[in-house]
Design an enzyme around this catalytic site. Structure first.
Site, PDB file in Angstrom:
ATOM      1  N   ARG A 268       0.983  -1.253  -0.238  1.00 51.34           N
ATOM      2  CA  ARG A 268      -0.233  -0.471   0.336  1.00 51.34           C
ATOM      3  C   ARG A 268       0.686   0.800  -0.062  1.00 51.34           C
ATOM      4  O   ARG A 268      -0.089   2.087  -0.722  1.00 51.34           O
ATOM      5  CB  ARG A 268      -1.041  -0.332   1.006  1.00 51.34           C
ATOM      6  CG  ARG A 268      -2.280  -1.189   0.782  1.00 51.34           C
ATOM      7  CD  ARG A 268      -2.228  -1.869  -0.130  1.00 51.34           C
ATOM      8  NE  ARG A 268      -3.793  -2.379  -0.202  1.00 51.34           N
ATOM      9  CZ  ARG A 268      -3.393  -3.739  -0.438  1.00 51.34           C
ATOM     10  NH1 ARG A 268      -3.070  -4.205  -0.821  1.00 51.34           N
ATOM     11  NH2 ARG A 268      -4.826  -3.860  -0.900  1.00 51.34           N
TER      12      ARG A 268
ATOM     13  N   SER B 280     -12.709 -13.176  -0.876  1.00 53.85           N
ATOM     14  CA  SER B 280     -11.665 -11.714  -1.386  1.00 53.85           C
ATOM     15  C   SER B 280     -10.199 -12.024  -1.135  1.00 53.85           C
ATOM     16  O   SER B 280     -10.016 -13.008  -0.448  1.00 53.85           O
ATOM     17  CB  SER B 280     -12.229 -10.867   0.219  1.00 53.85           C
ATOM     18  OG  SER B 280     -11.034 -10.219  -0.306  1.00 53.85           O
TER      19      SER B 280
HETATM   20  N1  ARG Z   1      -5.845  -8.788   6.575  1.00 55.46           N
HETATM   21  C1  ARG Z   1      -4.517  -8.484   5.997  1.00 55.46           C
HETATM   22  C2  ARG Z   1      -3.783  -7.205   5.732  1.00 55.46           C
HETATM   23  O1  ARG Z   1      -4.991  -6.863   6.091  1.00 55.46           O
HETATM   24  C3  ARG Z   1      -4.781  -8.824   3.421  1.00 55.46           C
HETATM   25  C4  ARG Z   1      -5.868  -8.036   3.230  1.00 55.46           C
HETATM   26  C5  ARG Z   1      -5.942  -8.453   2.272  1.00 55.46           C
HETATM   27  N2  ARG Z   1      -6.966  -8.093   1.115  1.00 55.46           N
HETATM   28  C6  ARG Z   1      -7.875  -8.655   0.985  1.00 55.46           C
HETATM   29  N3  ARG Z   1      -9.032  -8.201   0.110  1.00 55.46           N
HETATM   30  N4  ARG Z   1      -8.221  -9.822   1.318  1.00 55.46           N
HETATM   31  O2  ARG Z   1      -2.577  -6.766   5.403  1.00 55.46           O
END
Ligand code: ARG
Length: 423
Positions: free
Chosen positions: A101, A182
């Protein structure tokens, strides 16, 4: 990147090509009256037809669209730091989403500056960590940029509602069935949530995994790999010097083939929710394990133990979206300082779901054979041990002399029993 001279304000959209952000390309134009600059960051995700993603945004009226290849930068600027800090949130998750990110945001902010956009929009939901990371990073890099999070704002609550809106507004609707999970993925691994995984008692079904073979199905022959590190950074694989990007790509393949890297955990989100997460992280888990092994050889015990705390704080800080923060910079400085002599080679055996370190060597090794050996050539002065222990044990000797019984491992219960007996 010529701006349209129509006087409209511009928004830079973090665009993935999926349903949510595709609807967003149109929605931002129609509902917010903005010109859309759609930017897709290539951080090594599996579905890589990014030329198609670029064109799709243009077809929906974006004024500019670009898929930016961020892979080398991701490896060199972000993942090197994650390896040096053995970055694992709650000692388990190698932070793949949290690490990508800040890099994507850095590019979005750059593009916003170049195009004179006053907004950045993202497709994150209102319950997750990624909204926190996107927005915190934007605030850190340019507090004057305004943020739009359409998913938190629009009335499209189900996929069906989104599909209907899309069909009514000439947004190409995906022809494939809705994915039951997801997913977020990049070079550092793959995150899988939702669907049947929402019940943590359910064993993750085999169909969620794409980077790793099932350990039961993995080859019956083990495979040995050797990774060379220089100042904490992986620089070679099996003796062949390699840039970090191809090294990670290669490690994902070879470790994945042996079923290494599956993680099933309950994780604490920044927004206070516990969630059930599955990850597959063949390269990241193995590289961090090998790097840490080399540290056990090259860092002295005190530094190693202290660094473990710094590593944990680094991981939480990054997980929480604070990549661009004073604390993160200071932690990086500590970590970097410790890496000067983390140079050498680590050998591991890959076999049916596990990567076992089988050898470590370094020109800067603090492991001294002549001190460690119980055999010939011992240089350790055993006669010095008695004096050392006398002084080392002085505080407990003093304590035990004054506050006797509790020093003898007598439980509280038997203390009271003893009192009753003596009464
Ligand atoms: N829980 C993890 C994090 O917050 C992964 C999030 C990933 N997003 C998704 N759309 N699966 O870093």
């Amino acid at each position: 990147m010529a701006a349209k001279a129509n006087g409209k304000e511009k928004v830079v959209l973090a665009y993935s090509g999926g349903l949510d952000t595709s609807v967003m390309v149109k929605w931002l134009q129609l509902e917010k009256g903005l010109d859309v600059v759609a930017i897709c960051g290539n951080v090594g995700q599996e579905s890589q037809d990014l030329g198609w993603v670029e064109q799709k945004a243009y077809d929906m009226g974006a004024m500019y669209s670009q898929a930016i290849d961020m892979r080398s930068e991701y490896a060199e600027k972000i993942l090197t730091k994650a390896i040096a800090a053995n970055g694992m949130y709650e000692d388990t998750y190698p932070l793949l989403s949290a690490l990508s990110r800040p890099l994507i945001v850095k590019h979005l902010v750059d593009i916003a500056h170049k195009t004179g956009a006053s907004y950045i929009a993202h497709g994150c939901t209102g319950k997750g960590n990624d909204q926190v990371r996107f927005e915190t990073c934007i605030h850190a890099l340019d507090p004057s940029i305004k943020i739009l999070a359409p998913v938190r704002e629009w009335d499209l609550h189900t996929r069906e509602e989104e599909m209907e809106w899309a069909a009514a507004h000439d947004v190409p609707v995906p022809t494939t069935a809705a994915k039951p999970y997801s997913i977020d993925d990049n070079l550092w691994g793959r995150a899988i949530e939702c669907g049947v995984l929402e019940d943590p008692w359910n064993e993750p079904p085999e169909d969620i995994w794409t980077m790793t073979a099932s350990p039961e199905e993995a080859p019956d022959e083990p495979e040995e790999i050797v990774v060379g590190f220089e100042a904490g950074k992986p620089v070679s694989l099996n003796g062949k010097p390699m840039a970090l990007l191809p090294l990670i790509v290669q490690m994902n393949k070879v470790c994945g083939k042996h079923g290494i890297g599956r993680i099933d955990m309950i994780e604490d989100r920044v927004v206070g929710i516990k969630s059930h997460e599955c990850y597959e992280c063949p390269a990241s888990l193995t590289l961090i394990k090998m790097h840490h092994s080399l540290e056990t050889m090259c860092l002295d015990g005190d530094t190693l133990k202290y660094k473990h705390m710094v590593d944990q704080q680094w991981s939480t800080t990054v997980y929480d979206g604070l990549w661009f923060s004073q604390l993160k910079q200071a932690l990086d400085a500590f970590v970097q300082n410790t890496q000067k002599f983390v140079t050498g080679e680590v050998k591991a055996k890959l076999y049916k779901g596990s990567a076992t370190v089988t050898g470590v060597k370094s020109a800067y090794s603090l492991y001294e054979y002549s001190l460690a050996t119980y055999g010939e050539g011992d240089t350790f002065d055993r006669t010095a041990s008695k004096g050392f222990i006398d002084i080392h044990s002085l505080p407990v000797k003093t304590w035990s002399g004054k506050q006797g019984p509790s020093a003898k491992g007598v439980s509280e219960k038997s203390d009271t029993q003893a009192q009753r007996l003596s009464a």
